[in-house]
Scaffold this motif. Sequence first.
Motif, PDB file in Angstrom:
ATOM      1  N   GLY A 133       0.787  -1.227   0.000  1.00 26.48           N
ATOM      2  CA  GLY A 133       0.000   0.000   0.000  1.00 26.48           C
ATOM      3  C   GLY A 133       0.817   1.275   0.000  1.00 26.48           C
ATOM      4  O   GLY A 133       0.249   2.365   0.135  1.00 26.48           O
ATOM      5  N   LEU A 134       2.138   1.172  -0.188  1.00 26.85           N
ATOM      6  CA  LEU A 134       2.960   2.374  -0.258  1.00 26.85           C
ATOM      7  C   LEU A 134       2.795   3.030  -1.633  1.00 26.85           C
ATOM      8  O   LEU A 134       2.527   2.357  -2.616  1.00 26.85           O
ATOM      9  CB  LEU A 134       4.432   2.036  -0.038  1.00 26.85           C
ATOM     10  CG  LEU A 134       4.841   1.551   1.354  1.00 26.85           C
ATOM     11  CD1 LEU A 134       6.303   1.126   1.345  1.00 26.85           C
ATOM     12  CD2 LEU A 134       4.596   2.628   2.400  1.00 26.85           C
ATOM     13  N   PRO A 135       2.971   4.351  -1.708  1.00 24.89           N
ATOM     14  CA  PRO A 135       2.913   5.022  -3.019  1.00 24.89           C
ATOM     15  C   PRO A 135       3.971   4.447  -3.968  1.00 24.89           C
ATOM     16  O   PRO A 135       5.010   3.941  -3.544  1.00 24.89           O
ATOM     17  CB  PRO A 135       3.211   6.487  -2.676  1.00 24.89           C
ATOM     18  CG  PRO A 135       2.773   6.629  -1.258  1.00 24.89           C
ATOM     19  CD  PRO A 135       3.113   5.318  -0.608  1.00 24.89           C
ATOM     20  N   ALA A 136       3.703   4.545  -5.270  1.00 28.08           N
ATOM     21  CA  ALA A 136       4.607   3.988  -6.274  1.00 28.08           C
ATOM     22  C   ALA A 136       5.852   4.852  -6.448  1.00 28.08           C
ATOM     23  O   ALA A 136       5.844   6.051  -6.144  1.00 28.08           O
ATOM     24  CB  ALA A 136       3.871   3.865  -7.604  1.00 28.08           C
ATOM     25  N   ASP A 137       6.913   4.229  -6.940  1.00 26.63           N
ATOM     26  CA  ASP A 137       8.164   4.921  -7.292  1.00 26.63           C
ATOM     27  C   ASP A 137       8.733   5.716  -6.126  1.00 26.63           C
ATOM     28  O   ASP A 137       9.206   6.845  -6.288  1.00 26.63           O
ATOM     29  CB  ASP A 137       7.945   5.860  -8.491  1.00 26.63           C
ATOM     30  CG  ASP A 137       7.475   5.129  -9.734  1.00 26.63           C
ATOM     31  OD1 ASP A 137       7.819   3.938  -9.877  1.00 26.63           O
ATOM     32  OD2 ASP A 137       6.758   5.729 -10.545  1.00 26.63           O
ATOM     33  N   LEU A 138       8.701   5.141  -4.952  1.00 27.05           N
ATOM     34  CA  LEU A 138       9.223   5.809  -3.757  1.00 27.05           C
ATOM     35  C   LEU A 138      10.733   5.986  -3.883  1.00 27.05           C
ATOM     36  O   LEU A 138      11.469   5.035  -4.113  1.00 27.05           O
ATOM     37  CB  LEU A 138       8.893   4.955  -2.534  1.00 27.05           C
ATOM     38  CG  LEU A 138       8.809   5.615  -1.162  1.00 27.05           C
ATOM     39  CD1 LEU A 138       7.732   6.690  -1.151  1.00 27.05           C
ATOM     40  CD2 LEU A 138       8.526   4.562  -0.095  1.00 27.05           C
ATOM     41  N   ALA A 139      11.210   7.235  -3.758  1.00 26.87           N
ATOM     42  CA  ALA A 139      12.637   7.534  -3.903  1.00 26.87           C
ATOM     43  C   ALA A 139      13.059   8.482  -2.791  1.00 26.87           C
ATOM     44  O   ALA A 139      12.403   9.508  -2.563  1.00 26.87           O
ATOM     45  CB  ALA A 139      12.927   8.156  -5.260  1.00 26.87           C
ATOM     46  N   PRO A 140      14.138   8.165  -2.077  1.00 28.85           N
ATOM     47  CA  PRO A 140      14.541   8.979  -0.924  1.00 28.85           C
ATOM     48  C   PRO A 140      15.112  10.333  -1.320  1.00 28.85           C
ATOM     49  O   PRO A 140      15.656  10.504  -2.411  1.00 28.85           O
ATOM     50  CB  PRO A 140      15.613   8.117  -0.249  1.00 28.85           C
ATOM     51  CG  PRO A 140      16.209   7.332  -1.384  1.00 28.85           C
ATOM     52  CD  PRO A 140      15.053   7.042  -2.312  1.00 28.85           C
ATOM     53  N   ILE A 141      15.001  11.295  -0.425  1.00 27.90           N
ATOM     54  CA  ILE A 141      15.655  12.600  -0.556  1.00 27.90           C
ATOM     55  C   ILE A 141      16.708  12.690   0.541  1.00 27.90           C
ATOM     56  O   ILE A 141      16.386  12.604   1.727  1.00 27.90           O
ATOM     57  CB  ILE A 141      14.642  13.756  -0.432  1.00 27.90           C
ATOM     58  CG1 ILE A 141      13.703  13.765  -1.640  1.00 27.90           C
ATOM     59  CG2 ILE A 141      15.356  15.092  -0.300  1.00 27.90           C
ATOM     60  CD1 ILE A 141      12.616  14.808  -1.575  1.00 27.90           C
ATOM     61  N   THR A 142      17.954  12.799   0.154  1.00 28.93           N
ATOM     62  CA  THR A 142      19.056  12.853   1.115  1.00 28.93           C
ATOM     63  C   THR A 142      19.222  14.271   1.642  1.00 28.93           C
ATOM     64  O   THR A 142      19.241  15.236   0.871  1.00 28.93           O
ATOM     65  CB  THR A 142      20.373  12.385   0.464  1.00 28.93           C
ATOM     66  OG1 THR A 142      20.190  11.047  -0.035  1.00 28.93           O
ATOM     67  CG2 THR A 142      21.506  12.394   1.464  1.00 28.93           C
ATOM     68  N   LEU A 143      19.340  14.401   2.965  1.00 24.53           N
ATOM     69  CA  LEU A 143      19.492  15.702   3.596  1.00 24.53           C
ATOM     70  C   LEU A 143      20.846  15.826   4.282  1.00 24.53           C
ATOM     71  O   LEU A 143      21.419  14.840   4.737  1.00 24.53           O
ATOM     72  CB  LEU A 143      18.393  15.921   4.644  1.00 24.53           C
ATOM     73  CG  LEU A 143      16.931  15.862   4.178  1.00 24.53           C
ATOM     74  CD1 LEU A 143      16.002  16.069   5.363  1.00 24.53           C
ATOM     75  CD2 LEU A 143      16.661  16.884   3.093  1.00 24.53           C
ATOM     76  N   HIS A 144      21.327  17.059   4.381  1.00 21.43           N
ATOM     77  CA  HIS A 144      22.506  17.366   5.190  1.00 21.43           C
ATOM     78  C   HIS A 144      22.113  18.464   6.159  1.00 21.43           C
ATOM     79  O   HIS A 144      21.058  19.101   6.016  1.00 21.43           O
ATOM     80  CB  HIS A 144      23.681  17.812   4.297  1.00 21.43           C
ATOM     81  CG  HIS A 144      23.348  18.963   3.399  1.00 21.43           C
ATOM     82  ND1 HIS A 144      23.213  20.271   3.846  1.00 21.43           N
ATOM     83  CD2 HIS A 144      23.112  19.016   2.058  1.00 21.43           C
ATOM     84  CE1 HIS A 144      22.923  21.068   2.840  1.00 21.43           C
ATOM     85  NE2 HIS A 144      22.841  20.324   1.731  1.00 21.43           N
ATOM     86  N   ASP A 145      22.941  18.703   7.172  1.00 20.70           N
ATOM     87  CA  ASP A 145      22.662  19.799   8.090  1.00 20.70           C
ATOM     88  C   ASP A 145      22.690  21.120   7.336  1.00 20.70           C
ATOM     89  O   ASP A 145      23.495  21.316   6.423  1.00 20.70           O
ATOM     90  CB  ASP A 145      23.693  19.833   9.219  1.00 20.70           C
ATOM     91  CG  ASP A 145      23.419  18.774  10.272  1.00 20.70           C
ATOM     92  OD1 ASP A 145      22.336  18.148  10.227  1.00 20.70           O
ATOM     93  OD2 ASP A 145      24.282  18.582  11.158  1.00 20.70           O
ATOM     94  N   GLY A 146      21.793  22.024   7.729  1.00 21.67           N
ATOM     95  CA  GLY A 146      21.689  23.296   7.033  1.00 21.67           C
ATOM     96  C   GLY A 146      20.558  23.259   6.021  1.00 21.67           C
ATOM     97  O   GLY A 146      19.599  22.490   6.156  1.00 21.67           O
ATOM     98  N   THR A 147      20.659  24.072   4.992  1.00 19.69           N
ATOM     99  CA  THR A 147      19.578  24.223   4.023  1.00 19.69           C
ATOM    100  C   THR A 147      19.712  23.249   2.856  1.00 19.69           C
ATOM    101  O   THR A 147      20.775  23.150   2.242  1.00 19.69           O
ATOM    102  CB  THR A 147      19.537  25.656   3.475  1.00 19.69           C
ATOM    103  OG1 THR A 147      19.346  26.569   4.565  1.00 19.69           O
ATOM    104  CG2 THR A 147      18.404  25.830   2.473  1.00 19.69           C
ATOM    105  N   ASN A 148      18.642  22.536   2.567  1.00 20.39           N
ATOM    106  CA  ASN A 148      18.573  21.613   1.439  1.00 20.39           C
ATOM    107  C   ASN A 148      17.471  22.100   0.500  1.00 20.39           C
ATOM    108  O   ASN A 148      16.309  22.216   0.905  1.00 20.39           O
ATOM    109  CB  ASN A 148      18.212  20.207   1.912  1.00 20.39           C
ATOM    110  CG  ASN A 148      19.192  19.646   2.926  1.00 20.39           C
ATOM    111  OD1 ASN A 148      20.084  18.877   2.586  1.00 20.39           O
ATOM    112  ND2 ASN A 148      19.022  20.007   4.207  1.00 20.39           N
TER     113      ASN A 148
END
Length: 212
Positions: free
Chosen positions: A30-45
């Motif tokens: 039941g998860l949405p299709a084409d799930l792709a992570p967004i990588t974050l770092h400290d500060g502004t992304n």
Amino acid sequence: MIKLSVHTIMTVILAIAGTASAAVAAPVSGLPADLAPITLHDGTNVMALPPGALPKDQPDIPAGTKISIFRAWRDNGNAWGYHVFLVTAVTPDGRQSVIGADPLPESRDSSLRDHLTDTPHTSDDALAALSFATARIDNTPTLLLIEAVRSPAGAVPTPAPATLHIYRLVASDGIPGWPPLYFRSISNIPLKGLFVNAGTALSSATGLAAGP
């Protein structure tokens, strides 16, 4: 009689519980299709979203608007430090508009969350972890916020059930006090098994790594 230190006992408990979690956990349906992570770092992304992911049915969301996520560490000087996440819509003229999120179902506060936090504790026994991802819903690109929350009945390292909370970035539907964009709750999924780490619960259920 052999005496063990508290640290040794807790290490053994975590190791055993971690093994059990890995054995019972499985990706959820039941998860949405084409799930792709967004990588974050400290500060502004600044997010590079796929075309069509940003809702455009509000006058305060002009063409060229970008999504920004600011991440920082709130040090408590103990095991209860946590990350703070502030999500904003950055308009072409440089205006930063806060993007909130619906409250967690178990929260006593029904107001929109202006910022987000995790609860990593010692990092081995996190109570709450979150991740951002892109996906497709009804064949439409979208930005998701996904949180995993663990609910131990006893001490923090106790193996416990966890729930996956999924939020979708949408335009405001006119609720007084709501910003032009916010993360609307679309799904709450109880996960099978017990977990000693909310980050493990999130990654095993979705394939996404909990940030950071």
